[in-house]
Design an enzyme around this catalytic site. Structure first.
Site, PDB file in Angstrom:
ATOM      1  N   LYS A   1       2.728   1.178  -3.803  1.00  0.00           N
ATOM      2  CA  LYS A   1       1.503   1.212  -2.994  1.00  0.00           C
ATOM      3  C   LYS A   1       0.764   2.497  -3.321  1.00  0.00           C
ATOM      4  O   LYS A   1       1.325   3.589  -3.223  1.00  0.00           O
ATOM      5  CB  LYS A   1       1.848   1.145  -1.498  1.00  0.00           C
ATOM      6  CG  LYS A   1       0.613   1.222  -0.588  1.00  0.00           C
ATOM      7  CD  LYS A   1       0.900   0.698   0.804  1.00  0.00           C
ATOM      8  CE  LYS A   1      -0.293   0.882   1.723  1.00  0.00           C
ATOM      9  NZ  LYS A   1      -0.193   0.128   2.969  1.00  0.00           N
TER      10      LYS A   1
ATOM     11  N   GLU B   1       5.174   4.479  -1.601  1.00  0.00           N
ATOM     12  CA  GLU B   1       3.762   4.836  -1.403  1.00  0.00           C
ATOM     13  C   GLU B   1       3.510   6.340  -1.552  1.00  0.00           C
ATOM     14  O   GLU B   1       3.625   7.091  -0.581  1.00  0.00           O
ATOM     15  CB  GLU B   1       3.287   4.380  -0.013  1.00  0.00           C
ATOM     16  CG  GLU B   1       1.799   4.683   0.224  1.00  0.00           C
ATOM     17  CD  GLU B   1       1.304   4.306   1.613  1.00  0.00           C
ATOM     18  OE1 GLU B   1       2.132   3.939   2.473  1.00  0.00           O
ATOM     19  OE2 GLU B   1       0.091   4.401   1.840  1.00  0.00           O
TER      20      GLU B   1
HETATM   21  P1  13P Z   1      -5.017   2.389   5.312  1.00  0.00           P
HETATM   22  O1  13P Z   1      -5.374   1.144   4.537  1.00  0.00           O
HETATM   23  O2  13P Z   1      -5.710   2.492   6.630  1.00  0.00           O
HETATM   24  O3  13P Z   1      -5.106   3.618   4.469  1.00  0.00           O
HETATM   25  O4  13P Z   1      -3.481   2.249   5.697  1.00  0.00           O
HETATM   26  C1  13P Z   1      -2.587   1.798   4.763  1.00  0.00           C
HETATM   27  C2  13P Z   1      -1.276   2.436   4.930  1.00  0.00           C
HETATM   28  O5  13P Z   1      -0.289   1.766   5.084  1.00  0.00           O
HETATM   29  C3  13P Z   1      -1.190   3.908   4.848  1.00  0.00           C
HETATM   30  O6  13P Z   1       0.145   4.301   4.832  1.00  0.00           O
END
Ligand code: 13P
Length: 361
Positions: free
Chosen positions: A229, A187
């Site tokens: 992600k 991510e």
């Molecule tokens: P949000 O959808 O609240 O941004 O959180 C997702 C997430 O895992 C951020 O690391």
């Protein structure tokens, strides 16, 4: 040793393929419930809910025991505290999820800290002892992991040293995770805070994703056994010119097509602080227009949880209503990933309440 040699044991590779396939089941997405101590405290305090151990436990139990959650949710990302927690039902949270056919996952990074010499930029920490922690998480039932890098958009940031270092950290995390047979969710989040136009977001997300994939390949990460992600390509939240759904979809898909190899099986979106309904409408626009090779779905935290948390407010008598709200948010996002949102009963209201599209920059 040949460069294309697969160093991850075949049995682990097969397990990871099964996990990827289950997580990316059509019409399902992920619930991110992996808020660290500081973040969950902020969310609870914003609603005047005391941020006690018991409230954190009760809230996470509420999420995990939502009836029918598995209709729309394939996996839940947990935080270290939660994966070890015993619930009032005499089972751990991972056991409750597994009973429902939901795959437990775990955030394994230890948060983003300021980067020395680069004001406003951050590096994610958490590699020390990671191999041992991954083995322990596998034993506790986790089958996938998450590591989040964070990039702030401002004048001169993110710079290449920050992008480069975070890309390498993500790649080392992903390789260790696969070694343990756990599917890594990689991510790199470009924050939406700021007044920048959508073109700047697209450029920065393109550069960060490209560098991350270079690093993943350098570190011999199996692309078919990971999930990306990312955020949607949006204008900064303070930008006066907010593009319409079709522009967000077009730019997001263009950016992904230019930076994400086709071998990656799935891309999941974070919500990043967007209003819950808007995140769903944008997700629908993106998924409806997608002709890329990947499965696209959601991995929302706030955009799934926010209505449930504000209905619960720490009171046991509100649990049922809060769980219904979570189920409904999950249902709407499930429709969105199939390009079927809004549901028929909301169509009229949706058509009258959506502002007219504006031209993007
Ligand atoms: P949000 O959808 O609240 O941004 O959180 C997702 C997430 O895992 C951020 O690391």
């Amino acid at each position: 040793m040949r460069l294309d040699e697969n160093l991850v044991q075949p049995v682990k590779t097969a397990d990871m393929h099964a996990t990827v396939a289950a997580l990316l089941t059509r019409g399902k997405g992920l619930l991110a419930a992996d808020e660290s101590f500081g973040t969950i405290e902020k969310r609870l305090k914003a609603l005047a809910i005391p941020a006690t151990d018991e409230n954190r436990r009760a809230y996470r139990e509420l999420l995990a025991t939502t009836p029918g959650l598995n209709d729309f949710i394939s996996g839940v990302i947990l935080f270290d505290e939660t994966i070890r927690e015993w619930t009032s039902l005499g089972k751990t949270i991972p056991e409750l999820l597994q009973d429902e056919g939901i795959i437990p996952g775990i955030k394994v990074d230890k948060g983003a800290v300021p980067m020395a010499n680069f004001p406003g930029e951050k590096l994610t920490q958490g590699l020390d002892g990671l191999r041992e922690r991954l083995a322990a998480y596998h034993a506790l039932g986790a089958r996938f992991t998450k590591w989040r890098a964070v990039f702030t958009v401002a004048e001169g940031t993110p710079g290449s040293p920050c992008i480069e270092a975070n890309a390498r950290l993500l790649a080392i995390f992903a390789s260790l995770s696969q070694e343990a047979g756990l599917v890594p969710i990689v991510e790199p989040e470009v924050l939406m805070e700021g007044d920048h136009p959508i073109a700047r977001s697209e450029q920065i997300i393109h550069v960060t994703l490209s560098r991350v994939f270079d690093a993943l390949l350098e570190y011999r990460v199996l692309l078919e056994s990971m999930i990306l992600k990312t955020g949607m390509v949006l204008a900064g939240s303070e930008c006066p010119e907010q593009p319409g759904l079709d522009v967000v979809a077009e730019r997001t898909l263009r950016c992904l097509a230019s930076a994400v190899p086709g071998a990656v099986p799935g891309i999941v979106f974070l919500s990043g602080g967007q209003e819950a309904g808007l995140a769903t409408r944008r997700l629908n626009a993106i998924c409806a227009a997608n002709h890329g090779p990947w499965t696209l779905t959601f991995s929302f935290g706030r955009a799934l949880q926010a209505p449930a948390l504000s209905l619960w407010r720490g009171y046991p008598e509100n649990i049922e209503e809060a769980q219904e709200a979570l189920h409904e948010r999950a249902r709407e996002n499930s429709l969105a990933v199939r390009g079927l949102h809004p549901p028929a009963e909301q169509r009229e209201q949706f058509q009258t309440s959506v502002p007219k599209r504006r031209q993007s920059v």
